[in-house]
Scaffold this motif. Structure first.
Motif, PDB file in Angstrom:
ATOM      1  N   VAL A   1       0.854  -1.190   0.000  1.00 58.38           N
ATOM      2  CA  VAL A   1       0.000   0.000   0.000  1.00 58.38           C
ATOM      3  C   VAL A   1       0.888   1.237   0.000  1.00 58.38           C
ATOM      4  N   GLU A   2       0.329   2.324  -0.468  1.00 65.10           N
ATOM      5  CA  GLU A   2       1.003   3.616  -0.383  1.00 65.10           C
ATOM      6  C   GLU A   2       0.052   4.561   0.329  1.00 65.10           C
ATOM      7  N   LEU A   3       0.514   5.097   1.450  1.00 64.44           N
ATOM      8  CA  LEU A   3      -0.282   5.997   2.284  1.00 64.44           C
ATOM      9  C   LEU A   3       0.041   7.436   1.878  1.00 64.44           C
ATOM     10  N   HIS A   4      -1.002   8.239   1.682  1.00 67.29           N
ATOM     11  CA  HIS A   4      -0.826   9.623   1.246  1.00 67.29           C
ATOM     12  C   HIS A   4      -1.289  10.566   2.358  1.00 67.29           C
ATOM     13  N   PHE A   5      -0.556  11.662   2.512  1.00 67.83           N
ATOM     14  CA  PHE A   5      -0.777  12.584   3.621  1.00 67.83           C
ATOM     15  C   PHE A   5      -0.984  14.007   3.125  1.00 67.83           C
ATOM     16  N   ALA A   6      -1.570  14.841   3.974  1.00 68.06           N
ATOM     17  CA  ALA A   6      -1.826  16.234   3.631  1.00 68.06           C
ATOM     18  C   ALA A   6      -0.540  17.021   3.437  1.00 68.06           C
ATOM     19  N   HIS A   7       0.499  16.721   4.209  1.00 63.10           N
ATOM     20  CA  HIS A   7       1.714  17.533   4.169  1.00 63.10           C
ATOM     21  C   HIS A   7       2.983  16.745   3.860  1.00 63.10           C
ATOM     22  N   SER A   8       3.037  15.498   4.243  1.00 65.74           N
ATOM     23  CA  SER A   8       4.236  14.683   4.046  1.00 65.74           C
ATOM     24  C   SER A   8       4.158  13.924   2.730  1.00 65.74           C
ATOM     25  N   GLY A   9       5.305  13.447   2.286  1.00 68.13           N
ATOM     26  CA  GLY A   9       5.338  12.594   1.109  1.00 68.13           C
ATOM     27  C   GLY A   9       4.716  11.245   1.413  1.00 68.13           C
ATOM     28  N   PRO A  10       4.437  10.462   0.372  1.00 63.78           N
ATOM     29  CA  PRO A  10       3.816   9.153   0.591  1.00 63.78           C
ATOM     30  C   PRO A  10       4.732   8.195   1.352  1.00 63.78           C
ATOM     31  N   VAL A  11       4.110   7.268   2.060  1.00 62.68           N
ATOM     32  CA  VAL A  11       4.819   6.236   2.809  1.00 62.68           C
ATOM     33  C   VAL A  11       4.321   4.888   2.303  1.00 62.68           C
ATOM     34  N   ARG A  12       5.252   4.029   1.927  1.00 59.56           N
ATOM     35  CA  ARG A  12       4.900   2.677   1.460  1.00 59.56           C
ATOM     36  C   ARG A  12       4.952   1.708   2.636  1.00 59.56           C
ATOM     37  N   ALA A  13       4.053   0.727   2.583  1.00 53.20           N
ATOM     38  CA  ALA A  13       4.024  -0.296   3.627  1.00 53.20           C
ATOM     39  C   ALA A  13       3.589  -1.615   3.017  1.00 53.20           C
ATOM     40  N   GLU A  14       3.975  -2.697   3.661  1.00 57.19           N
ATOM     41  CA  GLU A  14       3.564  -4.034   3.253  1.00 57.19           C
ATOM     42  C   GLU A  14       2.734  -4.637   4.376  1.00 57.19           C
ATOM     43  N   LEU A  15       1.587  -5.158   4.012  1.00 62.27           N
ATOM     44  CA  LEU A  15       0.700  -5.806   4.969  1.00 62.27           C
ATOM     45  C   LEU A  15       0.780  -7.314   4.746  1.00 62.27           C
ATOM     46  N   PRO A  16       1.402  -8.055   5.653  1.00 54.86           N
ATOM     47  CA  PRO A  16       1.403  -9.505   5.514  1.00 54.86           C
ATOM     48  C   PRO A  16      -0.017 -10.040   5.691  1.00 54.86           C
ATOM     49  N   VAL A  17      -0.384 -11.005   4.866  1.00 57.65           N
ATOM     50  CA  VAL A  17      -1.708 -11.608   4.966  1.00 57.65           C
ATOM     51  C   VAL A  17      -1.648 -12.713   6.026  1.00 57.65           C
ATOM     52  N   LYS A  18      -2.497 -12.554   7.032  1.00 58.00           N
ATOM     53  CA  LYS A  18      -2.562 -13.478   8.174  1.00 58.00           C
ATOM     54  C   LYS A  18      -3.827 -14.333   8.061  1.00 58.00           C
ATOM     55  N   PRO A  19      -3.960 -15.367   8.896  1.00 61.52           N
ATOM     56  CA  PRO A  19      -5.208 -16.149   8.884  1.00 61.52           C
ATOM     57  C   PRO A  19      -6.417 -15.240   9.148  1.00 61.52           C
ATOM     58  N   ALA A  20      -7.559 -15.619   8.625  1.00 62.43           N
ATOM     59  CA  ALA A  20      -8.777 -14.807   8.770  1.00 62.43           C
ATOM     60  C   ALA A  20      -9.121 -14.541  10.227  1.00 62.43           C
ATOM     61  N   THR A  21      -8.744 -15.442  11.121  1.00 59.54           N
ATOM     62  CA  THR A  21      -9.075 -15.307  12.548  1.00 59.54           C
ATOM     63  C   THR A  21      -7.959 -14.641  13.356  1.00 59.54           C
ATOM     64  N   TYR A  22      -6.908 -14.181  12.692  1.00 61.55           N
ATOM     65  CA  TYR A  22      -5.753 -13.608  13.383  1.00 61.55           C
ATOM     66  C   TYR A  22      -6.147 -12.399  14.228  1.00 61.55           C
ATOM     67  N   ARG A  23      -5.656 -12.354  15.441  1.00 58.18           N
ATOM     68  CA  ARG A  23      -5.785 -11.204  16.336  1.00 58.18           C
ATOM     69  C   ARG A  23      -4.425 -10.975  16.956  1.00 58.18           C
ATOM     70  N   PRO A  24      -3.814  -9.828  16.733  1.00 60.59           N
ATOM     71  CA  PRO A  24      -2.470  -9.590  17.276  1.00 60.59           C
ATOM     72  C   PRO A  24      -2.467  -9.565  18.800  1.00 60.59           C
ATOM     73  N   ALA A  25      -1.356  -9.996  19.349  1.00 63.00           N
ATOM     74  CA  ALA A  25      -1.203 -10.032  20.807  1.00 63.00           C
ATOM     75  C   ALA A  25      -1.241  -8.627  21.406  1.00 63.00           C
ATOM     76  N   THR A  26      -0.890  -7.614  20.605  1.00 61.46           N
ATOM     77  CA  THR A  26      -0.866  -6.235  21.090  1.00 61.46           C
ATOM     78  C   THR A  26      -2.259  -5.654  21.238  1.00 61.46           C
ATOM     79  N   GLY A  27      -3.275  -6.352  20.737  1.00 59.98           N
ATOM     80  CA  GLY A  27      -4.638  -5.875  20.907  1.00 59.98           C
ATOM     81  C   GLY A  27      -5.182  -5.072  19.759  1.00 59.98           C
ATOM     82  N   HIS A  28      -4.357  -4.739  18.783  1.00 60.20           N
ATOM     83  CA  HIS A  28      -4.919  -3.997  17.653  1.00 60.20           C
ATOM     84  C   HIS A  28      -4.981  -4.947  16.490  1.00 60.20           C
TER      85      HIS A  28
END
Length: 151
Positions: free
Chosen positions: A124-151
């Protein structure tokens, strides 16, 4: 003695004020980074969700205005009172975070070019009002995945 103390006190006060200017980074630009990114494997061939945390280490706030991906159309949605709707720009506070999480603000992918499977990565490429774009990769997890951090 009194006359000499006044200019010294004034000079000391000016030095303290100027010294404090360098420590105030409220005008430093936003410094954006992505962490905790993932996409649960979509159960549908046409829609998917994405989650991540945007951190701003800079002294200036910014706003996430849009997201693009080769996977399909991406919009930012928010869930309020159990109702999901498209969100406007989302604030990324200075020295703060914007958390896109299940049950809250999140990325919504539609019109998928293909159905990603567990183990793949979605760019993905995230676009902002003032900063340049930031690229990120989202690993595909199991459909039931819930991170330990709570988000």
């Amino acid at each position: 003695m009194r006359r000499a103390a006044l200019p010294v006190a004034a000079a000391l006060g000016a030095a303290l004020l100027l010294g404090g200017c360098g420590a105030d980074d409220s005008s430093s630009p936003a410094q954006l980074s992505v962490s905790a990114a993932y996409m649960p494997q979509p159960v549908s061939g046409s829609m998917a969700a994405g989650f991540l945390t945007l951190t701003n280490e800079g002294g200036t706030k910014d706003e996430l205005t849009s997201v693009t991906s080769d996977l399909g159309e991406v919009t930012v949605h928010e869930t309020t009172g159990g109702v999901m709707k498209e969100a406007g720009p989302l604030a990324v506070p200075a020295h703060g975070r914007l958390v896109l999480e299940s049950g809250g603000s999140h990325l919504m992918f539609e019109k998928l070019t293909h159905r990603p499977k567990e183990g793949e990565k979605v760019s993905v490429e995230l676009h902002f009002a003032h900063s340049g774009p930031v690229r990120a990769e989202l690993p595909v997890k199991p459909a039931t995945y819930r991170p330990a951090t709570g988000h």
